[in-house]
Motif scaffolding. Sequence first.
Motif, PDB file in Angstrom:
ATOM      1  N   GLY A   1       0.824  -1.209   0.000  1.00 49.04           N
ATOM      2  CA  GLY A   1       0.000   0.000   0.000  1.00 49.04           C
ATOM      3  C   GLY A   1       0.855   1.254   0.000  1.00 49.04           C
ATOM      4  O   GLY A   1       2.041   1.234  -0.310  1.00 49.04           O
TER       5      GLY A   1
ATOM      6  N   ASN B   1      -1.410   6.541   2.575  1.00 48.47           N
ATOM      7  CA  ASN B   1      -2.827   6.852   2.788  1.00 48.47           C
ATOM      8  C   ASN B   1      -3.693   5.612   2.946  1.00 48.47           C
ATOM      9  O   ASN B   1      -4.902   5.718   3.096  1.00 48.47           O
ATOM     10  CB  ASN B   1      -3.369   7.704   1.639  1.00 48.47           C
ATOM     11  N   GLN B   2      -3.082   4.427   2.882  1.00 51.44           N
ATOM     12  CA  GLN B   2      -3.836   3.180   2.947  1.00 51.44           C
ATOM     13  C   GLN B   2      -3.489   2.426   4.227  1.00 51.44           C
ATOM     14  O   GLN B   2      -2.315   2.223   4.536  1.00 51.44           O
ATOM     15  CB  GLN B   2      -3.531   2.313   1.730  1.00 51.44           C
ATOM     16  N   HIS B   3      -4.533   2.014   4.944  1.00 54.53           N
ATOM     17  CA  HIS B   3      -4.360   1.221   6.161  1.00 54.53           C
ATOM     18  C   HIS B   3      -5.194  -0.039   6.019  1.00 54.53           C
ATOM     19  O   HIS B   3      -6.395   0.033   5.787  1.00 54.53           O
ATOM     20  CB  HIS B   3      -4.819   2.019   7.384  1.00 54.53           C
TER      21      HIS B   3
ATOM     22  N   TYR C   1      -8.447  -2.670   2.691  1.00 51.24           N
ATOM     23  CA  TYR C   1      -7.808  -1.475   3.246  1.00 51.24           C
ATOM     24  C   TYR C   1      -8.712  -0.265   3.108  1.00 51.24           C
ATOM     25  O   TYR C   1      -9.616  -0.234   2.284  1.00 51.24           O
ATOM     26  CB  TYR C   1      -6.436  -1.204   2.606  1.00 51.24           C
ATOM     27  N   TYR C   2      -8.456   0.717   3.976  1.00 48.85           N
ATOM     28  CA  TYR C   2      -9.136   2.005   3.874  1.00 48.85           C
ATOM     29  C   TYR C   2      -8.156   2.990   3.282  1.00 48.85           C
ATOM     30  O   TYR C   2      -7.015   3.105   3.746  1.00 48.85           O
ATOM     31  CB  TYR C   2      -9.620   2.504   5.234  1.00 48.85           C
ATOM     32  N   ASP C   3      -8.589   3.701   2.236  1.00 50.44           N
ATOM     33  CA  ASP C   3      -7.770   4.731   1.600  1.00 50.44           C
ATOM     34  C   ASP C   3      -8.329   6.084   2.025  1.00 50.44           C
ATOM     35  O   ASP C   3      -9.413   6.473   1.601  1.00 50.44           O
ATOM     36  CB  ASP C   3      -7.827   4.575   0.079  1.00 50.44           C
TER      37      ASP C   3
END
Length: 131
Positions: free
Chosen positions: A80, A83-85, A96-98
């Motif tokens: 990633g 900005n991606q978790h 993932y959340y962006d």
Amino acid sequence: MILIGQVSTADPSSCSVRVTFPERDNLVSAPLPVIMPGGWGHGNTVPQPGETVLCVILENSYSAGFCLGTYYGSKETAPGNRNQHGVWFEDGSFVYYDRSARQLVIKASGGMKIEGDLTVTGNVVSSGGVM
């Protein structure tokens, strides 16, 4: 004592690993609990055999201590971007959340199964357009 070693065996059911310490004549530890994040959600991911880990040993006997986890070194980089978790899996699946796109992104290589009710607010869009 803080040591770096390689996981020799992993036991997901007890969330523990045995670790080989090359700099200590390949001494193998007793099962070491893997430190996990606490809170209202719990995980079960343990480092796999061959992964490099950082350990804290409480005694010289190597039977009491903890595995603090694995880390990215010079040979591999984190998946990633900043900005991606999320979580990336070995088969190419990920969740993932962006935060820059404000999107939750899911890819399931083997398909997806949802148990329970599903409520969708907004449009349902397929690669062919709005359904």
